[in-house]
Scaffold this motif. Structure first.
Motif, PDB file in Angstrom:
ATOM      1  N   LEU A   4       0.794  -1.259   0.001  1.00 29.27           N
ATOM      2  CA  LEU A   4       0.140   0.026  -0.101  1.00 29.27           C
ATOM      3  C   LEU A   4       0.760   1.160  -0.110  1.00 29.27           C
ATOM      4  N   LYS A   5       1.832   1.260   0.399  1.00 27.90           N
ATOM      5  CA  LYS A   5       2.883   2.504   0.632  1.00 27.90           C
ATOM      6  C   LYS A   5       4.012   2.174  -0.606  1.00 27.90           C
ATOM      7  N   LYS A   6       4.414   3.413  -1.060  1.00 21.75           N
ATOM      8  CA  LYS A   6       5.240   3.629  -1.949  1.00 21.75           C
ATOM      9  C   LYS A   6       6.755   3.159  -1.426  1.00 21.75           C
ATOM     10  N   THR A   7       7.387   2.433  -2.376  1.00 17.84           N
ATOM     11  CA  THR A   7       8.992   2.021  -2.036  1.00 17.84           C
ATOM     12  C   THR A   7       9.984   2.930  -2.536  1.00 17.84           C
ATOM     13  N   CYS A   8      11.064   2.888  -1.822  1.00 17.04           N
ATOM     14  CA  CYS A   8      12.270   3.742  -2.290  1.00 17.04           C
ATOM     15  C   CYS A   8      13.018   3.363  -3.338  1.00 17.04           C
ATOM     16  N   PRO A   9      13.111   4.076  -4.227  1.00 17.76           N
ATOM     17  CA  PRO A   9      14.038   3.566  -5.543  1.00 17.76           C
ATOM     18  C   PRO A   9      15.345   3.556  -5.383  1.00 17.76           C
ATOM     19  N   ARG A  10      15.969   3.936  -4.381  1.00 17.04           N
ATOM     20  CA  ARG A  10      17.284   3.740  -4.238  1.00 17.04           C
ATOM     21  C   ARG A  10      17.702   2.483  -3.217  1.00 17.04           C
TER      22      ARG A  10
ATOM     23  N   GLY B   2      15.372   0.077  -2.566  1.00 16.19           N
ATOM     24  CA  GLY B   2      14.790  -1.021  -2.930  1.00 16.19           C
ATOM     25  C   GLY B   2      13.371  -1.399  -2.476  1.00 16.19           C
ATOM     26  N   PRO B   3      13.004  -2.660  -2.571  1.00 17.50           N
ATOM     27  CA  PRO B   3      11.687  -3.109  -2.391  1.00 17.50           C
ATOM     28  C   PRO B   3      11.401  -3.198  -0.810  1.00 17.50           C
ATOM     29  N   GLY B   4      12.415  -3.449   0.040  1.00 15.69           N
ATOM     30  CA  GLY B   4      12.058  -3.681   1.470  1.00 15.69           C
ATOM     31  C   GLY B   4      11.858  -2.382   2.323  1.00 15.69           C
ATOM     32  N   VAL B   5      11.925  -1.146   1.718  1.00 14.61           N
ATOM     33  CA  VAL B   5      12.007   0.272   2.510  1.00 14.61           C
ATOM     34  C   VAL B   5      10.970   0.952   1.776  1.00 14.61           C
ATOM     35  N   PHE B   6       9.993   1.311   2.795  1.00 15.80           N
ATOM     36  CA  PHE B   6       8.812   2.179   2.440  1.00 15.80           C
ATOM     37  C   PHE B   6       9.196   3.531   2.781  1.00 15.80           C
TER      38      PHE B   6
ATOM     39  N   ASN C 260       3.077  17.281   1.111  1.00  7.58           N
ATOM     40  CA  ASN C 260       3.593  17.565  -0.216  1.00  7.58           C
ATOM     41  C   ASN C 260       4.686  16.753  -0.575  1.00  7.58           C
ATOM     42  N   ARG C 261       5.079  15.611  -0.093  1.00  3.96           N
ATOM     43  CA  ARG C 261       6.216  14.717  -0.537  1.00  3.96           C
ATOM     44  C   ARG C 261       6.397  13.460  -0.073  1.00  3.96           C
ATOM     45  N   TYR C 262       6.963  12.610  -0.577  1.00  2.00           N
ATOM     46  CA  TYR C 262       7.425  11.270   0.044  1.00  2.00           C
ATOM     47  C   TYR C 262       8.825  11.203   0.377  1.00  2.00           C
ATOM     48  N   SER C 263       9.337  10.685   1.398  1.00  2.00           N
ATOM     49  CA  SER C 263      10.554  10.794   1.718  1.00  2.00           C
ATOM     50  C   SER C 263      10.934   9.337   2.709  1.00  2.00           C
ATOM     51  N   CYS C 264      12.218   9.021   2.259  1.00  2.00           N
ATOM     52  CA  CYS C 264      12.634   7.715   2.856  1.00  2.00           C
ATOM     53  C   CYS C 264      13.518   7.948   4.053  1.00  2.00           C
ATOM     54  N   GLY C 265      13.053   7.482   5.088  1.00  2.00           N
ATOM     55  CA  GLY C 265      13.830   7.324   6.514  1.00  2.00           C
ATOM     56  C   GLY C 265      15.105   6.811   6.349  1.00  2.00           C
ATOM     57  N   ARG C 266      15.542   5.939   5.679  1.00  2.00           N
ATOM     58  CA  ARG C 266      16.808   5.284   5.496  1.00  2.00           C
ATOM     59  C   ARG C 266      17.856   6.077   4.923  1.00  2.00           C
ATOM     60  N   CYS C 267      17.440   6.465   3.663  1.00  2.00           N
ATOM     61  CA  CYS C 267      18.517   7.314   2.945  1.00  2.00           C
ATOM     62  C   CYS C 267      18.472   8.776   2.777  1.00  2.00           C
ATOM     63  N   GLY C 268      17.234   9.076   3.013  1.00  2.00           N
ATOM     64  CA  GLY C 268      16.807  10.464   2.959  1.00  2.00           C
ATOM     65  C   GLY C 268      16.220  11.103   1.579  1.00  2.00           C
ATOM     66  N   TYR C 269      15.975   9.915   0.660  1.00  2.00           N
ATOM     67  CA  TYR C 269      15.714  10.422  -0.862  1.00  2.00           C
ATOM     68  C   TYR C 269      14.296  10.985  -0.795  1.00  2.00           C
ATOM     69  N   THR C 270      13.976  12.131  -1.460  1.00  2.00           N
ATOM     70  CA  THR C 270      12.652  12.766  -1.453  1.00  2.00           C
ATOM     71  C   THR C 270      12.055  13.028  -2.732  1.00  2.00           C
TER      72      THR C 270
END
Length: 60
Positions: free
Chosen positions: A23-29, A31-35, A41-51
């Motif tokens: 249901l949540k978007k996965t991080c392109p950097r 991979g498929p195990g990180v939401f 106003n944005r989507y952000s990855c808590g692991r690598c900081g990708y926004t």
């Protein structure tokens, strides 16, 4: 900040016709195990900081 927060993983997946749907978007950097977290106003990855910024919706 708390040392441990309970993660409710059942909110991240849905089962439809015997298939698991994320249901949540996965991080392109990372991979498929990180939401990615969804903000107003944005989507952000808590692991690598990708926004990724959301596109503003046009009002009629």
């Amino acid at each position: 900040m708390a040392k441990h927060q309970n993660v409710q993983k059942y909110k991240y997946y849905k089962i439809e016709d015997g298939k698991v749907i994320r249901l949540k978007k996965t991080c392109p950097r990372c991979g498929p195990g990180v939401f990615m977290a969804e903000h107003l106003n944005r989507y952000s990855c808590g692991r690598c900081g990708y926004t990724e910024w959301k596109k503003p919706e046009k009002k009629k």
